[in-house]
Structures are given as structure tokens and as C-alpha cells.
Design an enzyme around this catalytic site. Structure first.
Site: not given
Ligand code: PDD
Length: 287
Positions: A33, A180
Site C-alpha cells: 500500500y 521507527e
Molecule cells: N505510514 N514507518 C512506517 C512503519 C510507516 O507505516 C510509515 C507511514 C512511515 C512514514 O513513511 P511516509 O513518510 O512515507 O509516510 C514510517 C503511513 C502513513 C500509514 O501506514 O498510514
């Protein structure tokens, strides 16, 4: 106004949108996704999000469900139909529908594509009062670099955080380092003003917001170091914050109940938030 979802070639009423019970995403979490932020009718970082989707699909050997330019069109059409101004677009691709078997289907199946949108409040340059995080053991698999829909450990960690009154969970590996957040990347500002975030490898998702913020930090001539940092180091840091497509740059003011710095939003996180919002205001509006 009807709210639409896109499901395998059709824009349907969100309330009636459904997929087959033998979709491999539903039964086996065999899919990937993306979440793309939308602010003032503008898609934020569309290209790197679609690049990462391409990588996730390749890693799992799932074909693109539509050509990439077509997906760009679908994104925009759904935004227009839903009059999405501030919020996010969710895109999911699964391997498709097949009789249940762990191994890939032996006859060709068409990957399934679903898109939805969500309205959220307009995020501005003011980061608000900051949030609390709670540490949780990182019990995920060894391919956290792939943005798969298999999110149960993330779900459980986030729920534990919420039940303790915290906004986000910070995941801790066997060495005591913060990998993270459950759905965000984690950052700290050390005593000697170094901006630290874990290096990208199989242990974390390479966040798109993280990537953009690296460029911003570089433009601001901040000292950026990509390395592991421990929970203990984070608790002693001057500042901490999280990044994601939906939280932008959000300061962390408490870790496991302990204040970070003086417990108030610090100047680095504030500045990076401002610059990120400036970046998100560039480009052409769709809605
Ligand atoms: N989540 N780490 C994880 C495990 C994540 O699921 C996400 C993003 C990030 C940050 O990635 P980005 O900057 O590309 O949004 C880091 C999204 C927002 C979600 O699952 O809703």
C-alpha cells in the site's frame, strides 16, 4: 455528497465498496500500500510515493494493476469526485483473487487495486503542543523496508501506545535501539545539535517524508547523521520528533512518561515543520 472509492476499474459508492473474500490481501496480507498526503488540494510527493509502490510491488513480484500514468489519473479523479482538499489518499494493491494457497497462484491473476480517500484537518506550520510516545518491542519481520499491508505488530504497538495515553509507539530492537514508530519514522536532536535518524535498511520503512526532510535539513545546513540511536539516548535528547505523510513533522515531548528536553516543542522540530509545510504548498493544486 456521495463519497467514492475506486475498486478494480470502477468508482463506487464508498458504502458499497467491497472486494472478493478470496482476495489474497484479505486472506494472506499478500499486498502492498501507499498513503499520499494531500494539502490544499495538492498531492505531496506523488512521484517518490509511486516509486516506492513500484519497489514494493517488485519485491513481492506483483505486477502493476494499471499502468503508472493511469494510476496518476485515478488518484486525481478520486480527489475531484471526493472534493479532497486536506487529507490522504490510500492505495492498495494485492496479488488478486485466487483459491487459497500460500504459494503464488499458478495461473495468471489480475492484481487488485483499491483506492480510498480520507479527509483530515488542515495541517499548518504550527506543530501544536507535541505528542507522547511509548516504547514497545519491535516484533516485526526482517523486511520492514517493504510497505506491506501485513501490519499486525504495528497495530498492536499502536494500540498499546494509545491505551497508555501516548500518540505513537516507538519500536525497540534487540540492541535497545529505536527502529521507527508504528506508522512514522523517528528522529532526535542530540546535545551537540546533530539531527539523528536511523539509516534505511531492512529494519525500517524508507519514509517519503523522511527523504524530503533530509533534503530540507541539508538546505538548512543542519548536521544530519543516519545511525541507530538507543531509547536511553532518545530520552536524553534535546528534541525528538516523528515524520510521516499524515503527521508531517510532529514533535515528541514525552517518551515513556519522561520529558524530552524541557517537555516543550523545540526550535529544530518547529523549523523543520515550517519548512516541510512550505514544501507541501508548492506544486499544482488538483482540487
Ligand atoms: N505510514 N514507518 C512506517 C512503519 C510507516 O507505516 C510509515 C507511514 C512511515 C512514514 O513513511 P511516509 O513518510 O512515507 O509516510 C514510517 C503511513 C502513513 C500509514 O501506514 O498510514
Amino acid at each position: 455528497m456521495a463519497r467514492y472509492a475506486y475498486v478494480n476499474g470502477r468508482y463506487v459508492d464508498h458504502r458499497d465498496a467491497s472486494v472478493h473474500i478470496e482476495d489474497r490481501g484479505y486472506q494472506l496480507a499478500d499486498g502492498v500500500y501507499e498513503v499520499v498526503g494531500v494539502r490544499d488540494g495538492r498531492l505531496i510527493d506523488e512521484t517518490p510515493h509511486l516509486d516506492r509502490l513500484d519497489r514494493s510491488l517488485r519485491e513481492l513480484r506483483i505486477d502493476w494493476p494499471v499502468a503508472r500514468p493511469a494510476l496518476g489519473f485515478i488518484l486525481r479523479e478520486l480527489m475531484r469526485r471526493n472534493r479532497l482538499h486536506d487529507g490522504l489518499i490510500y492505495m492498495q494493491v494485492t496479488r488478486g483473487v485466487a483459491r487459497r494457497d500460500h504459494a503464488f497462484p499458478t495461473t495468471p491473476v489480475k492484481p487488485a487495486l483499491v483506492l480510498t480517500t480520507k479527509n483530515t484537518k488542515h495541517l499548518g506550520a504550527d506543530p501544536g503542543p507535541g505528542v507522547a510516545v511509548k516504547s514497545e518491542r519491535d516484533i516485526r519481520w526482517e523486511r520492514c523496508d517493504i510497505k506491506t499491508i501485513a501490519l499486525l505488530p504495528n497495530v498492536l504497538a499502536k494500540q498499546a501506545a494509545r491505551e497508555s495515553g501516548a500518540y505513537e509507539a516507538w519500536l525497540i530492537d534487540d540492541e535497545g535501539c529505536v527502529t521507527e514508530g508504528a506508522s512514522t519514522n523517528a528522529w532526535i536532536v542530540t546535545g551537540n545539535d546533530e539531527l539523528v535518524t536511523r539509516q534505511t535498511d531492512n529494519g525500517i520503512l524508507a519514509g517519503i517524508t523522511r527523504g524530503t526532510l533530509k533534503k530540507i535539513a541539508n538546505d538548512l545546513q543542519l548536521k544530519l547523521v543516519e545511525r541507530p540511536f538507543t531509547l536511553a539516548e532518545a530520552k536524553k535528547a534535546k528534541e525528538a520528533f516523528i515524520t510521516s505523510a499524515t503527521s508531517f513533522v510532529t514533535p515528541v515531548v514525552k517518551i515513556d512518561g519522561d520529558k524530552v528536553g524541557d517537555g516543550k516543542v523545540g526550535p529544530t522540530a518547529r523549523r523543520l515543520r515550517e519548512e516541510y509545510v512550505r514544501f507541501a504548498s508548492e506544486g499544482e493544486a488538483v482540487t
